[in-house]
Design an enzyme around this catalytic site. Sequence first.
Site, PDB file in Angstrom:
ATOM      1  CG  PHE A   1     -36.776 -13.983 -21.134  1.00  0.00           C
ATOM      2  CD1 PHE A   1     -37.281 -15.019 -21.665  1.00  0.00           C
ATOM      3  CD2 PHE A   1     -37.025 -12.790 -21.920  1.00  0.00           C
ATOM      4  CE1 PHE A   1     -38.169 -15.065 -22.554  1.00  0.00           C
ATOM      5  CE2 PHE A   1     -38.125 -12.607 -22.877  1.00  0.00           C
ATOM      6  CZ  PHE A   1     -38.876 -13.997 -23.128  1.00  0.00           C
TER       7      PHE A   1
ATOM      8  CG  PHE B   1     -27.995  -7.849 -12.014  1.00  0.00           C
ATOM      9  CD1 PHE B   1     -28.240  -7.357 -10.342  1.00  0.00           C
ATOM     10  CD2 PHE B   1     -28.680  -6.723 -12.856  1.00  0.00           C
ATOM     11  CE1 PHE B   1     -29.176  -6.490 -10.169  1.00  0.00           C
ATOM     12  CE2 PHE B   1     -29.433  -5.651 -12.234  1.00  0.00           C
ATOM     13  CZ  PHE B   1     -29.723  -5.473 -11.012  1.00  0.00           C
ATOM     14  CB  THR B   2     -31.721  -9.844 -14.388  1.00  0.00           C
ATOM     15  OG1 THR B   2     -30.792  -9.889 -15.620  1.00  0.00           O
ATOM     16  CG2 THR B   2     -31.833  -8.672 -13.755  1.00  0.00           C
TER      17      THR B   2
ATOM     18  CG  ASN C   1     -23.685  -9.738 -13.975  1.00  0.00           C
ATOM     19  OD1 ASN C   1     -24.654 -10.039 -14.405  1.00  0.00           O
ATOM     20  ND2 ASN C   1     -23.351  -8.638 -13.507  1.00  0.00           N
TER      21      ASN C   1
ATOM     22  CE1 TYR D   1     -32.188  -2.286 -21.148  1.00  0.00           C
ATOM     23  CE2 TYR D   1     -34.288  -1.016 -22.340  1.00  0.00           C
ATOM     24  CZ  TYR D   1     -33.592  -2.249 -22.230  1.00  0.00           C
ATOM     25  OH  TYR D   1     -33.648  -3.337 -23.104  1.00  0.00           O
TER      26      TYR D   1
HETATM   27  P1  NAD Z   1     -32.603 -10.563 -18.892  1.00  0.00           P
HETATM   28  O1  NAD Z   1     -32.465  -9.524 -17.625  1.00  0.00           O
HETATM   29  O2  NAD Z   1     -33.433 -11.952 -18.786  1.00  0.00           O
HETATM   30  O3  NAD Z   1     -31.064 -10.900 -19.310  1.00  0.00           O
HETATM   31  C1  NAD Z   1     -30.131 -10.231 -19.333  1.00  0.00           C
HETATM   32  C2  NAD Z   1     -28.804 -11.040 -18.700  1.00  0.00           C
HETATM   33  O4  NAD Z   1     -27.718 -10.380 -18.646  1.00  0.00           O
HETATM   34  C3  NAD Z   1     -28.920 -11.449 -17.333  1.00  0.00           C
HETATM   35  O5  NAD Z   1     -28.635 -12.826 -17.581  1.00  0.00           O
HETATM   36  C4  NAD Z   1     -27.979 -10.773 -16.395  1.00  0.00           C
HETATM   37  O6  NAD Z   1     -27.560 -11.482 -15.443  1.00  0.00           O
HETATM   38  C5  NAD Z   1     -26.969 -10.577 -17.531  1.00  0.00           C
HETATM   39  N1  NAD Z   1     -26.023  -9.349 -17.299  1.00  0.00           N
HETATM   40  C6  NAD Z   1     -26.737  -8.067 -16.736  1.00  0.00           C
HETATM   41  N2  NAD Z   1     -25.596  -7.151 -16.312  1.00  0.00           N
HETATM   42  C7  NAD Z   1     -24.464  -8.021 -16.800  1.00  0.00           C
HETATM   43  C8  NAD Z   1     -22.972  -7.698 -16.937  1.00  0.00           C
HETATM   44  N3  NAD Z   1     -22.713  -6.554 -16.373  1.00  0.00           N
HETATM   45  N4  NAD Z   1     -22.259  -8.565 -17.087  1.00  0.00           N
HETATM   46  C9  NAD Z   1     -22.468  -9.998 -17.535  1.00  0.00           C
HETATM   47  N5  NAD Z   1     -23.992 -10.224 -17.618  1.00  0.00           N
HETATM   48  C10 NAD Z   1     -24.699  -9.429 -17.151  1.00  0.00           C
HETATM   49  O7  NAD Z   1     -33.170  -9.520 -20.148  1.00  0.00           O
HETATM   50  P2  NAD Z   1     -33.591 -10.377 -21.590  1.00  0.00           P
HETATM   51  O8  NAD Z   1     -35.032  -9.889 -21.592  1.00  0.00           O
HETATM   52  O9  NAD Z   1     -33.000 -11.507 -21.585  1.00  0.00           O
HETATM   53  O10 NAD Z   1     -32.730  -9.132 -22.167  1.00  0.00           O
HETATM   54  C11 NAD Z   1     -31.445  -9.624 -22.764  1.00  0.00           C
HETATM   55  C12 NAD Z   1     -30.946  -8.494 -24.162  1.00  0.00           C
HETATM   56  O11 NAD Z   1     -32.006  -8.245 -24.776  1.00  0.00           O
HETATM   57  C13 NAD Z   1     -30.805  -7.105 -23.175  1.00  0.00           C
HETATM   58  O12 NAD Z   1     -29.600  -6.644 -23.568  1.00  0.00           O
HETATM   59  C14 NAD Z   1     -32.080  -6.406 -23.481  1.00  0.00           C
HETATM   60  O13 NAD Z   1     -31.745  -4.853 -23.248  1.00  0.00           O
HETATM   61  C15 NAD Z   1     -32.436  -6.587 -24.573  1.00  0.00           C
HETATM   62  N6  NAD Z   1     -33.723  -6.828 -24.975  1.00  0.00           N
HETATM   63  C16 NAD Z   1     -34.716  -7.255 -24.326  1.00  0.00           C
HETATM   64  C17 NAD Z   1     -36.252  -6.991 -24.738  1.00  0.00           C
HETATM   65  C18 NAD Z   1     -37.299  -7.851 -24.096  1.00  0.00           C
HETATM   66  O14 NAD Z   1     -38.519  -7.769 -24.392  1.00  0.00           O
HETATM   67  N7  NAD Z   1     -36.835  -9.032 -23.561  1.00  0.00           N
HETATM   68  C19 NAD Z   1     -36.732  -5.966 -25.560  1.00  0.00           C
HETATM   69  C20 NAD Z   1     -35.443  -5.240 -26.075  1.00  0.00           C
HETATM   70  C21 NAD Z   1     -34.157  -5.606 -25.949  1.00  0.00           C
END
Ligand code: NAD
Length: 313
Positions: free
Chosen positions: A12, A35-36, A33, A144
Site C-alpha cells: 500500500f 506477501f501482502t 516478496n 510487530y
Molecule cells: P503493506 O502490507 O501493504 O506493505 C508491506 C509490503 O512489504 C508488502 O508489499 C509486502 O509484500 C512486503 N513484505 C512483507 N514482508 C516482506 C519480506 N520479508 N521481504 C520483502 N517484502 C516483504 O503495508 P503498508 O501499510 O504499506 O506498510 C508499509 C510499511 O509502513 C510497513 O513497514 C509498516 O509497518 C509501516 N507502517 C504502516 C502504517 C499504516 O498505517 N499503513 C502505520 C505504521 C507503519
Amino acid sequence: MKRILVTGGSGFLGSHFCERLLNEGNEVISLDNYFTGEKRNIVHLMDNPYFEVVRHDVTMPFFIEVDEIYNLACPASPVHYQYNPIKTVKTSVMGAINMLGLAKRIKARILQASTSEVYGDPEVHPQKENYWGHVNPIGKRSCYDEGKRVAETLFVNYHEQNNVRIKIARIFNTYGPRMHPHDGRVVSNFIVQALKGENITVYGNGEQTRSFQYVDDLIEGVIRLMNSREDFLGPVNIGNPGEFTIMELAEKVINMTGSKSKIIFEPLPEDDPLQRKPDISLAKEELKWEPKIPLDEGLKKTITYFDNLLSNS
Ligand code: NAD
Ligand code: UDP
C-alpha cells in the site's frame, strides 16, 4: 537523479512512494516478496524505464548500488502480521540488519518505516517521541511492536557504531487507495463492508480512538524527513492529530457511502490500544510539515477507489 530502493515497494504505502519518487525524476527499484503486496499496485509504473522490480525477501541479504533506501518491507495489518509471527519478527529484525548492512557498505541514506505501535497501549496522550511506550512483550501484537522497536534500536546502533546515515519515521494509522481490501484494517474493512451492504464490524464498544492520516500527507512527510539535514535522525511522528472513535468512523463511512449496513459489535482483539494520537510538534518544527487532508476528504477518495475496485472485480 537519485537511485532509490523501496523495500515493500508493491504494498500500500510502498507503491505510493515508488510513484511519487519516479514522478520526481528518480530511478526507483521496488523490492518485495509479495506477501501482502500486489503487482496490481505497481503495474501502472511498469512502462517507466526508470522503474525496476525485484522479487526478494528482506530476510536474505541483497546487494545493489543506490543513494537512498526506504525500508518499508513488513506486513502492517494485525491480521497479516499475526499470521506468521516468527516471520514478522524476522522481517523487521533481519530485514533491518540486511538493509543497514547494505547502507553501510554503499554509504546510502536509509529510512525506517517505524510505527506508532512502538508506543503500544499508551499511558501518555497524545504521544510524543520521547515517550518510551507501553508494550506487552509476549502478546499477540508483540511480533510487530517489538520487531519494530528492535529495528529502531538497530538503526541507532548502526548510526552510532558505523556512521550509517539513518532516519526514523514513526507512522500513525494511514489509509487511502491501494490498501488491500481484505487486510483487516479498520478503514478498508468498514468501506468494503459498507459498499457491499454487509454488517460493519466494530470491535469492542467502539470507544477506542485512532488518528487517521491520508496517504498523500504521509508520503510528503516521510520524503521531507529523508531529505532533512544530515544530523536530524528522528524518530519523528508522522500522523494526523485528528482523533476519532471507531464508532465515529463507522457512522461516517455509513453516511458517506449511503449504505444500509448495520453496525454489529465483535470482541476487542487482545492488547488493542485504547487510544492513539500523535503529537506532531517535532515534524512541524524540523520538517515544516503537517497533514493537510481532513478525514472526510480522504475517506471520499478512498471510497471512490474501493467502489471502482469492487465494480471491476
Ligand atoms: P503493506 O502490507 O501493504 O506493505 C508491506 C509490503 O512489504 C508488502 O508489499 C509486502 O509484500 C512486503 N513484505 C512483507 N514482508 C516482506 C519480506 N520479508 N521481504 C520483502 N517484502 C516483504 O503495508 P503498508 O501499510 O504499506 O506498510 C508499509 C510499511 O509502513 C510497513 O513497514 C509498516 O509497518 C509501516 N507502517 C504502516 C502504517 C499504516 O498505517 N499503513 C502505520 C505504521 C507503519
Ligand atoms: N477495528 C474494528 N473493526 C474492524 C477492524 C478494526 O473495530 O473491522 C478496530 C480495531 O480493534 C482497532 C481499530 O479499529 O481498535 C484500528 O484497527 P486497525 O487494525 O486498522 O489498526 P491498529 O489497531 O493497528 O491501529
